[in-house]
Write a protein that holds these residues in place. Structure first.
Motif, PDB file in Angstrom:
ATOM      1  N   ALA A  61       0.821  -1.207   0.000  1.00 17.56           N
ATOM      2  CA  ALA A  61       0.000   0.000   0.000  1.00 17.56           C
ATOM      3  C   ALA A  61       0.853   1.255   0.000  1.00 17.56           C
ATOM      4  CB  ALA A  61      -0.934   0.003   1.207  1.00 17.56           C
ATOM      5  N   ILE A  62       1.975   1.212   0.708  1.00 15.68           N
ATOM      6  CA  ILE A  62       2.854   2.381   0.766  1.00 15.68           C
ATOM      7  C   ILE A  62       3.362   2.753  -0.624  1.00 15.68           C
ATOM      8  CG2 ILE A  62       5.061   3.245   1.662  1.00 15.68           C
ATOM      9  CD1 ILE A  62       4.607   1.527   4.127  1.00 15.68           C
ATOM     10  N   ARG A  63       3.518   1.758  -1.481  1.00 19.71           N
ATOM     11  CA  ARG A  63       4.019   2.019  -2.845  1.00 19.71           C
ATOM     12  C   ARG A  63       2.906   2.272  -3.848  1.00 19.71           C
ATOM     13  NH1 ARG A  63       9.056   0.327  -4.587  1.00 19.71           N
ATOM     14  NH2 ARG A  63       8.131  -0.453  -6.518  1.00 19.71           N
ATOM     15  N   TYR A  64       1.793   1.555  -3.706  1.00 19.22           N
ATOM     16  CA  TYR A  64       0.816   1.547  -4.788  1.00 19.22           C
ATOM     17  C   TYR A  64      -0.529   2.237  -4.482  1.00 19.22           C
ATOM     18  CZ  TYR A  64       4.111  -1.916  -6.526  1.00 19.22           C
ATOM     19  OH  TYR A  64       5.247  -2.541  -6.937  1.00 19.22           O
ATOM     20  N   VAL A  65      -0.663   2.814  -3.297  1.00 22.48           N
ATOM     21  CA  VAL A  65      -1.922   3.471  -2.975  1.00 22.48           C
ATOM     22  C   VAL A  65      -2.043   4.837  -3.638  1.00 22.48           C
ATOM     23  CG1 VAL A  65      -1.177   4.730  -0.897  1.00 22.48           C
ATOM     24  CG2 VAL A  65      -3.541   3.871  -1.066  1.00 22.48           C
ATOM     25  N   TRP A  66      -0.903   5.417  -4.040  1.00 18.61           N
ATOM     26  CA  TRP A  66      -0.911   6.782  -4.568  1.00 18.61           C
ATOM     27  C   TRP A  66      -1.725   6.954  -5.846  1.00 18.61           C
ATOM     28  CZ3 TRP A  66       0.322   9.157  -0.498  1.00 18.61           C
ATOM     29  CH2 TRP A  66       1.291   8.648   0.363  1.00 18.61           C
ATOM     30  N   PRO A  67      -1.648   6.048  -6.825  1.00 15.85           N
ATOM     31  CA  PRO A  67      -2.492   6.236  -8.016  1.00 15.85           C
ATOM     32  C   PRO A  67      -3.980   6.164  -7.701  1.00 15.85           C
ATOM     33  CG  PRO A  67      -1.348   4.121  -8.090  1.00 15.85           C
ATOM     34  CD  PRO A  67      -0.725   4.914  -7.000  1.00 15.85           C
ATOM     35  N   ILE A  68      -4.347   5.368  -6.692  1.00 18.78           N
ATOM     36  CA  ILE A  68      -5.763   5.302  -6.304  1.00 18.78           C
ATOM     37  C   ILE A  68      -6.204   6.642  -5.727  1.00 18.78           C
ATOM     38  CG2 ILE A  68      -7.427   4.167  -4.791  1.00 18.78           C
ATOM     39  CD1 ILE A  68      -5.723   1.660  -4.915  1.00 18.78           C
ATOM     40  N   LEU A  69      -5.369   7.198  -4.869  1.00 18.56           N
ATOM     41  CA  LEU A  69      -5.687   8.506  -4.289  1.00 18.56           C
ATOM     42  C   LEU A  69      -5.711   9.586  -5.370  1.00 18.56           C
ATOM     43  CD1 LEU A  69      -3.521   8.406  -1.038  1.00 18.56           C
ATOM     44  CD2 LEU A  69      -5.962   7.893  -1.299  1.00 18.56           C
ATOM     45  N   LEU A  70      -4.819   9.480  -6.341  1.00 18.82           N
ATOM     46  CA  LEU A  70      -4.775  10.451  -7.441  1.00 18.82           C
ATOM     47  C   LEU A  70      -6.069  10.425  -8.239  1.00 18.82           C
ATOM     48  CD1 LEU A  70      -3.269  12.503  -9.210  1.00 18.82           C
ATOM     49  CD2 LEU A  70      -2.252  10.567 -10.453  1.00 18.82           C
ATOM     50  N   VAL A  71      -6.554   9.235  -8.536  1.00 23.53           N
ATOM     51  CA  VAL A  71      -7.816   9.114  -9.281  1.00 23.53           C
ATOM     52  C   VAL A  71      -8.965   9.739  -8.489  1.00 23.53           C
ATOM     53  CG1 VAL A  71      -9.533   7.478 -10.161  1.00 23.53           C
ATOM     54  CG2 VAL A  71      -7.107   7.093 -10.599  1.00 23.53           C
ATOM     55  N   GLY A  72      -8.986   9.523  -7.179  1.00 24.65           N
ATOM     56  CA  GLY A  72     -10.034  10.104  -6.347  1.00 24.65           C
ATOM     57  C   GLY A  72     -10.003  11.621  -6.358  1.00 24.65           C
ATOM     58  N   VAL A  73      -8.806  12.195  -6.244  1.00 29.68           N
ATOM     59  CA  VAL A  73      -8.672  13.654  -6.261  1.00 29.68           C
ATOM     60  C   VAL A  73      -9.064  14.218  -7.625  1.00 29.68           C
ATOM     61  CG1 VAL A  73      -7.022  15.567  -6.125  1.00 29.68           C
ATOM     62  CG2 VAL A  73      -6.942  13.728  -4.437  1.00 29.68           C
ATOM     63  N   LEU A  74      -8.636  13.554  -8.690  1.00 23.18           N
ATOM     64  CA  LEU A  74      -8.998  14.008 -10.034  1.00 23.18           C
ATOM     65  C   LEU A  74     -10.509  13.944 -10.258  1.00 23.18           C
ATOM     66  CD1 LEU A  74      -6.150  12.432 -12.212  1.00 23.18           C
ATOM     67  CD2 LEU A  74      -6.483  14.846 -11.647  1.00 23.18           C
ATOM     68  N   ALA A  75     -11.152  12.901  -9.745  1.00 20.64           N
ATOM     69  CA  ALA A  75     -12.608  12.786  -9.876  1.00 20.64           C
ATOM     70  C   ALA A  75     -13.294  13.952  -9.181  1.00 20.64           C
ATOM     71  CB  ALA A  75     -13.086  11.463  -9.285  1.00 20.64           C
ATOM     72  N   TRP A  76     -12.797  14.314  -8.001  1.00 21.94           N
ATOM     73  CA  TRP A  76     -13.365  15.461  -7.287  1.00 21.94           C
ATOM     74  C   TRP A  76     -13.168  16.759  -8.066  1.00 21.94           C
ATOM     75  CZ3 TRP A  76     -10.736  19.753  -5.363  1.00 21.94           C
ATOM     76  CH2 TRP A  76     -11.511  20.625  -4.597  1.00 21.94           C
TER      77      TRP A  76
END
Length: 202
Positions: free
Chosen positions: A39-54
């Motif tokens: 998660a420390i390595r791969y959670v960032w793209p998930i968070l990026l998609v969430g921020v972009l959606a907002w």
């Protein structure tokens, strides 16, 4: 009669934003529980998609006010006073042409081809004269029965009323128009993008 403000946010966009952000939150939580190290390595793209959606689907809005129009887009918020507007267009989205620039309204994109097929002359009843081109033509997006056309006519109606009443006789104040960059959003997207690249490739 006092002026009634109109605040427009597209329902579909907000729904899409909520669904996307919920999915991203669940995905990030599941990854943190099942494999914290990854998660420390791969959670960032998930968070990026969430921020972009907002930013792309939740934030954009249009506020029609007594003294002007506030357009909140993805990266900037514009305030356009009524006297600065020279035309309102619907080619790709509701677009405010001003004495200095064009301001596209991300919250009001032009309706798709499937929505404008089958339009009849009655769909354009009530469209303001300022919508017409040099030859008197109208765009499909000007149809009152489409969301974009209805919103554009709301703006045109107020603008034409003020213009015809002489409210613009004093001219345009160049300092009245403002634009504000969304620095926090830009910085967050940049940071998450960098973290995504580092997490995946480093």
């Amino acid at each position: 009669m006092s002026f009634q403000e109109v605040h427009y946010r597209p329902v579909f966009g907000r729904t899409l934003a909520v669904v996307t952000m919920v999915v991203c939150a669940l995905g990030a939580a599941a990854m943190a529980v099942t494999d914290p190290a990854s998660a420390i390595r791969y959670v960032w793209p998930i968070l990026l998609v969430g921020v972009l959606a907002w930013a792309l689907f939740w934030r954009p809005s249009l506020l029609v006010q007594e003294h002007g129009i506030t357009v909140e887009n993805v990266l900037r918020t514009h305030f356009v006073p009524w006297p600065s507007i020279t035309a309102i267009d619907t080619r790709y989205s509701v677009t405010l042409h001003t004495t200095e620039r064009r301001v596209q309204v991300w919250a009001a994109p032009a309706s798709g081809r499937h929505r404008t097929l089958g339009l009849a002359p009655k769909d354009f009843d009530g469209v303001g004269e300022s919508a017409r081109g040099e030859l008197g033509e109208l765009r499909p997006g000007d149809a009152i029965t489409t969301p974009t056309g209805n919103l554009a006519q709301l703006i045109r109606g107020r603008w034409e009323q003020l213009r015809d009443s002489g409210a613009f006789a004093s001219g345009v104040d160049p300092d009245a128009s403002t634009q504000t960059w969304h620095v926090a959003t830009i910085a967050t997207v940049a940071a998450l993008s960098a973290a995504t690249v580092i997490g995946i490739f480093v």
